[in-house]
Design a protein around this motif. Structure first.
Motif, mmCIF file in Angstrom:
data_model
loop_
_atom_site.group_PDB
_atom_site.id
_atom_site.type_symbol
_atom_site.label_atom_id
_atom_site.label_comp_id
_atom_site.label_asym_id
_atom_site.label_seq_id
_atom_site.Cartn_x
_atom_site.Cartn_y
_atom_site.Cartn_z
ATOM 1 N N TRP A 106 4.866 24.814 8.882
ATOM 2 C CA TRP A 106 3.922 23.826 9.844
ATOM 3 C C TRP A 106 3.046 22.717 8.971
ATOM 4 O O TRP A 106 2.668 21.743 9.405
ATOM 5 N N ASP A 107 2.825 23.182 7.627
ATOM 6 C CA ASP A 107 1.946 22.254 6.915
ATOM 7 C C ASP A 107 3.054 21.331 6.145
ATOM 8 O O ASP A 107 4.097 21.438 6.100
ATOM 9 N N GLN A 108 2.535 19.741 6.186
ATOM 10 C CA GLN A 108 3.402 18.864 5.585
ATOM 11 C C GLN A 108 2.611 17.571 5.103
ATOM 12 O O GLN A 108 1.430 17.471 5.368
ATOM 13 N N LEU A 109 3.098 17.188 3.840
ATOM 14 C CA LEU A 109 2.725 16.092 3.193
ATOM 15 C C LEU A 109 3.303 14.772 3.722
ATOM 16 O O LEU A 109 4.435 14.682 3.716
ATOM 17 N N LYS A 110 2.583 13.664 3.923
ATOM 18 C CA LYS A 110 2.895 12.479 4.568
ATOM 19 C C LYS A 110 2.869 11.259 3.616
ATOM 20 O O LYS A 110 1.601 11.117 3.189
ATOM 21 N N LEU A 111 3.921 10.705 3.192
ATOM 22 C CA LEU A 111 3.593 9.517 2.399
ATOM 23 C C LEU A 111 4.149 8.116 3.109
ATOM 24 O O LEU A 111 4.945 7.997 3.890
ATOM 25 N N GLU A 137 7.518 6.016 6.574
ATOM 26 C CA GLU A 137 6.903 7.272 6.500
ATOM 27 C C GLU A 137 7.825 8.147 5.934
ATOM 28 O O GLU A 137 9.192 8.187 6.369
ATOM 29 N N ALA A 138 7.622 8.959 4.832
ATOM 30 C CA ALA A 138 8.273 10.162 4.570
ATOM 31 C C ALA A 138 7.503 11.433 4.733
ATOM 32 O O ALA A 138 6.345 11.358 3.980
ATOM 33 N N THR A 139 7.711 12.481 5.059
ATOM 34 C CA THR A 139 7.144 13.829 5.041
ATOM 35 C C THR A 139 7.949 14.646 4.150
ATOM 36 O O THR A 139 8.972 14.740 3.959
ATOM 37 N N VAL A 140 6.985 15.662 3.594
ATOM 38 C CA VAL A 140 7.729 16.811 2.961
ATOM 39 C C VAL A 140 7.049 17.978 3.383
ATOM 40 O O VAL A 140 5.953 18.194 3.591
ATOM 41 N N LYS A 200 0.830 -1.234 0.185
ATOM 42 C CA LYS A 200 0.014 -0.074 0.040
ATOM 43 C C LYS A 200 0.990 1.284 0.253
ATOM 44 O O LYS A 200 1.874 1.273 0.443
ATOM 45 N N ILE A 201 0.409 2.131 -0.773
ATOM 46 C CA ILE A 201 1.039 3.564 -0.844
ATOM 47 C C ILE A 201 -0.166 4.555 -0.398
ATOM 48 O O ILE A 201 -1.080 4.589 -1.104
ATOM 49 N N GLU A 202 -0.170 5.414 0.313
ATOM 50 C CA GLU A 202 -1.057 6.476 0.979
ATOM 51 C C GLU A 202 -0.386 7.744 1.155
ATOM 52 O O GLU A 202 0.742 7.780 1.628
ATOM 53 N N LEU A 203 -1.015 8.876 0.753
ATOM 54 C CA LEU A 203 -0.606 10.120 0.791
ATOM 55 C C LEU A 203 -1.646 11.203 1.597
ATOM 56 O O LEU A 203 -3.098 10.876 1.430
ATOM 57 N N ASN A 204 -1.164 11.625 2.627
ATOM 58 C CA ASN A 204 -2.140 12.572 3.343
ATOM 59 C C ASN A 204 -1.419 13.674 3.986
ATOM 60 O O ASN A 204 -0.101 13.752 3.602
ATOM 61 N N GLY A 205 -2.240 14.998 3.950
ATOM 62 C CA GLY A 205 -1.641 16.280 4.443
ATOM 63 C C GLY A 205 -1.778 17.245 3.489
ATOM 64 O O GLY A 205 -2.578 17.283 2.453
#
Length: 223
Positions: free
Chosen positions: A53-58, A86-89, A41-46
Motif C-alpha cells: 500500500w506504500d508508493q513513491l510518486k514521481l 506522474e509515475a508511481t513505484v 519541475k521534477i518532484e518526488l513524494n511518498g
C-alpha cells in the motif's frame, strides 16, 4: 535542502524548499524532494517499502528530455522533447511495479523525429496484474503501440504484450544495440508478441525493414 542551486550542462537548477527525506531499516520516505528550472519541475513524494500500500510518486512538469543528454555522451546518443505526468513505484513482492500516466511531445532521438505519445500503466490488485498501454504517433499516424499485461501470479510467463510498429525509425533501436550496431537508417514495420519473463522474454513476430542500413561497429563496415 534550502535555497540550494546547482548546474548541469550550464543550466542552473533549484532545489524545492521545505523538502523532507527519511530512511530507516525498512523504508524510504520523501516529501517535496525535487528540482525546478523555469517551467520544468521534477518532484518526488511518498514512501517505498515492502508494504504494497506504500508508493513513491514521481511528478514531471514540462521536463525537457534534452536534460538527459550529458549522461548519453559516451554512447553518442541524443534526445529531446518534453514529458508531463506522474509515475508511481510500489513493491509487490518480489517485484517493483510501475504505474504511470505520462505524455510525451515532439520527441526527437538521434536527430530523427519520433513523435508524441502516452504511456499508461495501472495495477489491478484483484487480478494481481499490471495493465500497460503506450502509443507514439507522428503526423496523426501511430508509429508504435504497446499493449498487454504483466501477471505477477504467473510464474511461467507473466508477460503478455503486443508491440505494433509502423514506420518507426530504426535509430530508435540504438539504445539496445550500442557498441555493437550503430548509425541506423530506415524504418521498421510489423507486429511482435512478447511473452515469458522480464529477464528472459520470448519475442515472436514479423518485421519489415524499409531502406535499412546500419554500421557493424567491431567490423567498421556498413550494410
Amino acid at each position: 535542502f534550502k535555497d540550494t542551486e546547482f548546474k548541469i550542462d550550464d543550466e542552473i537548477w533549484n532545489i524545492i524548499d521545505s523538502n523532507f527525506t527519511l530512511y530507516d531499516s525498512t523504508s524510504w520516505s520523501f516529501k517535496r524532494l525535487g528540482v525546478f528550472k523555469d517551467d520544468e519541475k521534477i518532484e518526488l513524494n511518498g514512501k517505498l517499502s515492502k508494504n504494497s500500500w506504500d508508493q513513491l510518486k514521481l511528478s514531471l512538469d514540462s521536463f525537457d528530455l534534452a536534460n538527459l543528454n550529458p549522461f548519453f555522451e559516451k554512447s553518442k546518443m541524443s534526445i529531446s522533447g518534453h514529458i508531463n505526468g506522474e509515475a508511481t513505484v510500489k513493491e509487490v513482492y518480489p517485484d517493483l511495479l510501475f504505474e504511470s500516466d505520462l505524455s510525451f511531445s515532439k520527441v526527437i532521438f538521434n536527430n530523427k523525429r519520433i513523435g508524441s505519445g502516452i504511456l499508461k500503466s495501472d495495477w489491478d490488485d484483484n487480478e494481481k496484474k499490471l495493465d500497460v498501454f503506450a502509443d507514439i504517433n507522428h503526423k496523426d499516424e501511430d508509429r508504435l503501440e504497446v499493449s498487454g499485461t504483466y501477471r505477477t501470479k504467473d510464474l511461467i510467463s507473466p508477460l503478455d504484450m503486443s508491440i505494433k510498429l509502423n514506420d518507426l525509425p530504426l535509430n530508435a533501436l540504438e539504445v539496445l544495440t550500442k557498441e555493437v550496431i550503430s548509425d541506423f537508417d530506415g524504418n521498421l514495420t510489423g507486429i511482435v508478441k512478447v511473452t515469458g519473463k522480464l529477464d528472459h522474454p520470448d519475442l515472436n513476430g514479423l518485421l519489415y525493414i524499409d531502406r535499412g542500413a546500419a554500421t557493424i561497429d567491431y567490423l567498421n563496415t556498413r550494410n
